[in-house]
Design an enzyme around this catalytic site. Structure first.
Site, PDB file in Angstrom:
ATOM      1  N   LYS A  87       0.836  -1.213   0.000  1.00  0.00           N
ATOM      2  CA  LYS A  87       0.000   0.000   0.000  1.00  0.00           C
ATOM      3  C   LYS A  87       0.867   1.259   0.000  1.00  0.00           C
ATOM      4  CE  LYS A  87      -2.110  -1.241   3.844  1.00  0.00           C
ATOM      5  NZ  LYS A  87      -1.470  -2.568   4.068  1.00  0.00           N
ATOM      6  N   ARG A 107     -10.266   0.330   8.858  1.00  0.00           N
ATOM      7  CA  ARG A 107      -9.797  -1.030   9.079  1.00  0.00           C
ATOM      8  C   ARG A 107     -10.865  -1.917   9.700  1.00  0.00           C
ATOM      9  NH1 ARG A 107      -4.048   0.160   9.071  1.00  0.00           N
ATOM     10  NH2 ARG A 107      -2.909  -1.766   9.328  1.00  0.00           N
ATOM     11  N   ARG A 150      11.505  -5.617   4.919  1.00  0.00           N
ATOM     12  CA  ARG A 150      11.252  -4.170   4.822  1.00  0.00           C
ATOM     13  C   ARG A 150      12.142  -3.370   5.775  1.00  0.00           C
ATOM     14  NH1 ARG A 150       5.422  -2.075   5.290  1.00  0.00           N
ATOM     15  NH2 ARG A 150       5.423  -3.502   7.055  1.00  0.00           N
ATOM     16  N   ARG A 205      10.840  -1.867  11.364  1.00  0.00           N
ATOM     17  CA  ARG A 205       9.700  -1.584  12.237  1.00  0.00           C
ATOM     18  C   ARG A 205       9.572  -2.641  13.332  1.00  0.00           C
ATOM     19  NH1 ARG A 205       4.675  -0.360   8.218  1.00  0.00           N
ATOM     20  NH2 ARG A 205       3.629  -1.615   9.788  1.00  0.00           N
ATOM     21  N   ARG A 252      -1.159  -9.313  13.037  1.00  0.00           N
ATOM     22  CA  ARG A 252      -1.654  -8.273  12.111  1.00  0.00           C
ATOM     23  C   ARG A 252      -2.483  -8.907  10.997  1.00  0.00           C
ATOM     24  NH1 ARG A 252       3.898  -5.820  10.518  1.00  0.00           N
ATOM     25  NH2 ARG A 252       2.721  -4.671   8.956  1.00  0.00           N
TER      26      ARG A 252
HETATM   27  P1  AP5 Z   1       4.737  -1.549   1.849  1.00  0.00           P
HETATM   28  O1  AP5 Z   1       4.423  -0.757   0.648  1.00  0.00           O
HETATM   29  O2  AP5 Z   1       5.464  -0.906   2.963  1.00  0.00           O
HETATM   30  O3  AP5 Z   1       3.427  -2.315   2.373  1.00  0.00           O
HETATM   31  P2  AP5 Z   1       2.109  -1.794   3.134  1.00  0.00           P
HETATM   32  O4  AP5 Z   1       0.960  -2.438   2.489  1.00  0.00           O
HETATM   33  O5  AP5 Z   1       2.142  -0.314   3.258  1.00  0.00           O
HETATM   34  O6  AP5 Z   1       2.331  -2.522   4.518  1.00  0.00           O
HETATM   35  P3  AP5 Z   1       2.128  -2.009   6.018  1.00  0.00           P
HETATM   36  O7  AP5 Z   1       2.853  -3.017   6.871  1.00  0.00           O
HETATM   37  O8  AP5 Z   1       2.518  -0.580   6.147  1.00  0.00           O
HETATM   38  O9  AP5 Z   1       0.633  -2.200   6.217  1.00  0.00           O
HETATM   39  P4  AP5 Z   1      -0.065  -2.346   7.565  1.00  0.00           P
HETATM   40  O10 AP5 Z   1      -1.475  -2.224   7.148  1.00  0.00           O
HETATM   41  O11 AP5 Z   1       0.285  -3.559   8.325  1.00  0.00           O
HETATM   42  O12 AP5 Z   1       0.595  -1.193   8.442  1.00  0.00           O
HETATM   43  P5  AP5 Z   1       0.147   0.266   8.850  1.00  0.00           P
HETATM   44  O13 AP5 Z   1       1.330   1.116   8.812  1.00  0.00           O
HETATM   45  O14 AP5 Z   1      -1.073   0.681   8.109  1.00  0.00           O
HETATM   46  O15 AP5 Z   1       5.560  -2.835   1.321  1.00  0.00           O
HETATM   47  C1  AP5 Z   1       6.032  -3.826   2.217  1.00  0.00           C
HETATM   48  C2  AP5 Z   1       7.434  -4.277   1.773  1.00  0.00           C
HETATM   49  O16 AP5 Z   1       7.322  -4.968   0.542  1.00  0.00           O
HETATM   50  C3  AP5 Z   1       8.413  -3.125   1.521  1.00  0.00           C
HETATM   51  O17 AP5 Z   1       9.689  -3.532   1.927  1.00  0.00           O
HETATM   52  C4  AP5 Z   1       8.364  -2.913  -0.001  1.00  0.00           C
HETATM   53  O18 AP5 Z   1       9.603  -2.423  -0.510  1.00  0.00           O
HETATM   54  C5  AP5 Z   1       8.070  -4.323  -0.498  1.00  0.00           C
HETATM   55  N1  AP5 Z   1       7.210  -4.333  -1.675  1.00  0.00           N
HETATM   56  C6  AP5 Z   1       6.133  -3.556  -1.921  1.00  0.00           C
HETATM   57  N2  AP5 Z   1       5.557  -3.872  -3.095  1.00  0.00           N
HETATM   58  C7  AP5 Z   1       6.292  -4.902  -3.589  1.00  0.00           C
HETATM   59  C8  AP5 Z   1       6.200  -5.676  -4.781  1.00  0.00           C
HETATM   60  N3  AP5 Z   1       5.230  -5.451  -5.692  1.00  0.00           N
HETATM   61  N4  AP5 Z   1       7.120  -6.674  -4.962  1.00  0.00           N
HETATM   62  C9  AP5 Z   1       8.100  -6.900  -4.036  1.00  0.00           C
HETATM   63  N5  AP5 Z   1       8.240  -6.190  -2.906  1.00  0.00           N
HETATM   64  C10 AP5 Z   1       7.345  -5.205  -2.684  1.00  0.00           C
HETATM   65  O19 AP5 Z   1      -0.325   0.032  10.371  1.00  0.00           O
HETATM   66  C11 AP5 Z   1       0.618  -0.279  11.377  1.00  0.00           C
HETATM   67  C12 AP5 Z   1      -0.079  -0.297  12.737  1.00  0.00           C
HETATM   68  O20 AP5 Z   1      -0.616   1.003  13.047  1.00  0.00           O
HETATM   69  C13 AP5 Z   1      -1.279  -1.252  12.866  1.00  0.00           C
HETATM   70  O21 AP5 Z   1      -0.880  -2.579  13.166  1.00  0.00           O
HETATM   71  C14 AP5 Z   1      -2.049  -0.588  14.014  1.00  0.00           C
HETATM   72  O22 AP5 Z   1      -1.433  -0.849  15.246  1.00  0.00           O
HETATM   73  C15 AP5 Z   1      -1.875   0.901  13.710  1.00  0.00           C
HETATM   74  N6  AP5 Z   1      -2.936   1.405  12.825  1.00  0.00           N
HETATM   75  C16 AP5 Z   1      -2.769   1.949  11.586  1.00  0.00           C
HETATM   76  N7  AP5 Z   1      -3.950   2.312  11.052  1.00  0.00           N
HETATM   77  C17 AP5 Z   1      -4.905   1.991  11.964  1.00  0.00           C
HETATM   78  C18 AP5 Z   1      -6.317   2.080  11.986  1.00  0.00           C
HETATM   79  N8  AP5 Z   1      -6.994   2.574  10.938  1.00  0.00           N
HETATM   80  N9  AP5 Z   1      -6.969   1.639  13.086  1.00  0.00           N
HETATM   81  C19 AP5 Z   1      -6.301   1.155  14.151  1.00  0.00           C
HETATM   82  N10 AP5 Z   1      -4.957   1.009  14.190  1.00  0.00           N
HETATM   83  C20 AP5 Z   1      -4.259   1.426  13.102  1.00  0.00           C
HETATM   84 MG    MG Z   2       2.278   1.027   4.870  1.00  0.00          MG
END
Ligand code: AP5
Ligand code: MG
Length: 216
Positions: A13, A87, A126, A159, A170
């Protein structure tokens, strides 16, 4: 154009959001990035949410909804890309209310669909920048100089929730609470499913194709 970007944890994402933001000139709002920035800077909000993030649990809805409501209300104009929110059903309904209040609507929900077996490799490899949040991967997208961000020269780190154990938590939360929202947006007729198993630029091309009919 206002977009939601959806997908499992580490589906890509953030990676795609960066490309979409550049091409369409949208404001990228990532609740995860905002929380991490606050944790890294030891703010009041950061101290409140730190433990939820490191355990891979959702931050309580009242905190997250207030954060998104404030961020959207402060936007000077339409044109945002919401990443990591909503979410669960409560957050999706709250978002509807927030948008109504601000005379806005969501034009498209981009769902990045990735096979489960690929996700763990993406998460373990990552690395992200402490300062600007830019995301790297030790194998698929390494920085030019090890440990240093290409964009701002700051240190990159792993992270606290990017471990196999926390990832399981997660992913389970995603399956139980977030995935059902796909049907919610499918019924609204704005869901765009995109194959996220390919290389980042190929995924981006599919996203642009899927958005073609939304972009005025
Ligand atoms: P990346 O692009 O970083 O993936 P992402 O989908 O953004 O993954 P996240 O881990 O950020 O999603 P998440 O939903 O778990 O975390 P969030 O920060 O929202 O890519 C991942 C890796 O793969 C990278 O190394 C990249 O280089 C590689 N990659 C990407 N595309 C690729 C491809 N096509 N091929 C190969 N490699 C690739 O949330 C974190 C925490 O915050 C949650 O657990 C929760 O505690 C809190 N939180 C956030 N939002 C909320 C909410 N709305 N409600 C409650 N708690 C929340
Ligand atoms: Mg992200």
């Amino acid at each position: 154009m206002n977009i939601l970007i959806f997908g499992a944890p580490s589906a890509g994402k953030g990676t795609q959001a960066e490309l979409i933001r550049e091409k369409y000139g949208l404001k990228h709002i990532s609740t995860g990035d905002i929380f991490r920035y606050n944790v890294n800077n030891n703010t009041k909000l950061g101290l409140k949410v730190k433990d939820y993030l490191s355990k891979g649990e959702l931050v309580p809805d009242e905190i997250t909804v207030e954060l998104v409501a404030d961020t959207i209300a402060k936007l000077e104009k339409d044109g945002f890309l919401l990443d990591g929110f909503p979410r669960n059903v409560f957050q999706a309904e709250a978002l509807d209310e927030i948008l109504k209040k601000n005379n806005m609507k969501i034009d498209a929900v981009v769902n990045i669909d990735v096979e489960e077996k690929l996700l763990i490799g993406r998460v373990i490899g990552r690395r992200i920048c402490k300062e600007c949040g830019a995301s790297y991967h030790i194998k698929y997208n390494p920085p030019k100089k090890e440990g240093i961000c290409d964009k701002c020269g700051s240190e990159i780190y792993q992270r606290s929730d990017d471990t196999e154990e926390v990832y399981k938590e997660r992913y389970n939360i995603y399956l139980k609470q977030t995935l059902p929202l796909i049907y919610f947006y499918c019924k609204m007729g704005i869901l765009k499913n995109v194959d996220g198993n390919n290389k980042p630029l190929e995924v981006f091309e599919s996203i642009c194709e899927s958005l073609g009919d939304c972009h005025d």
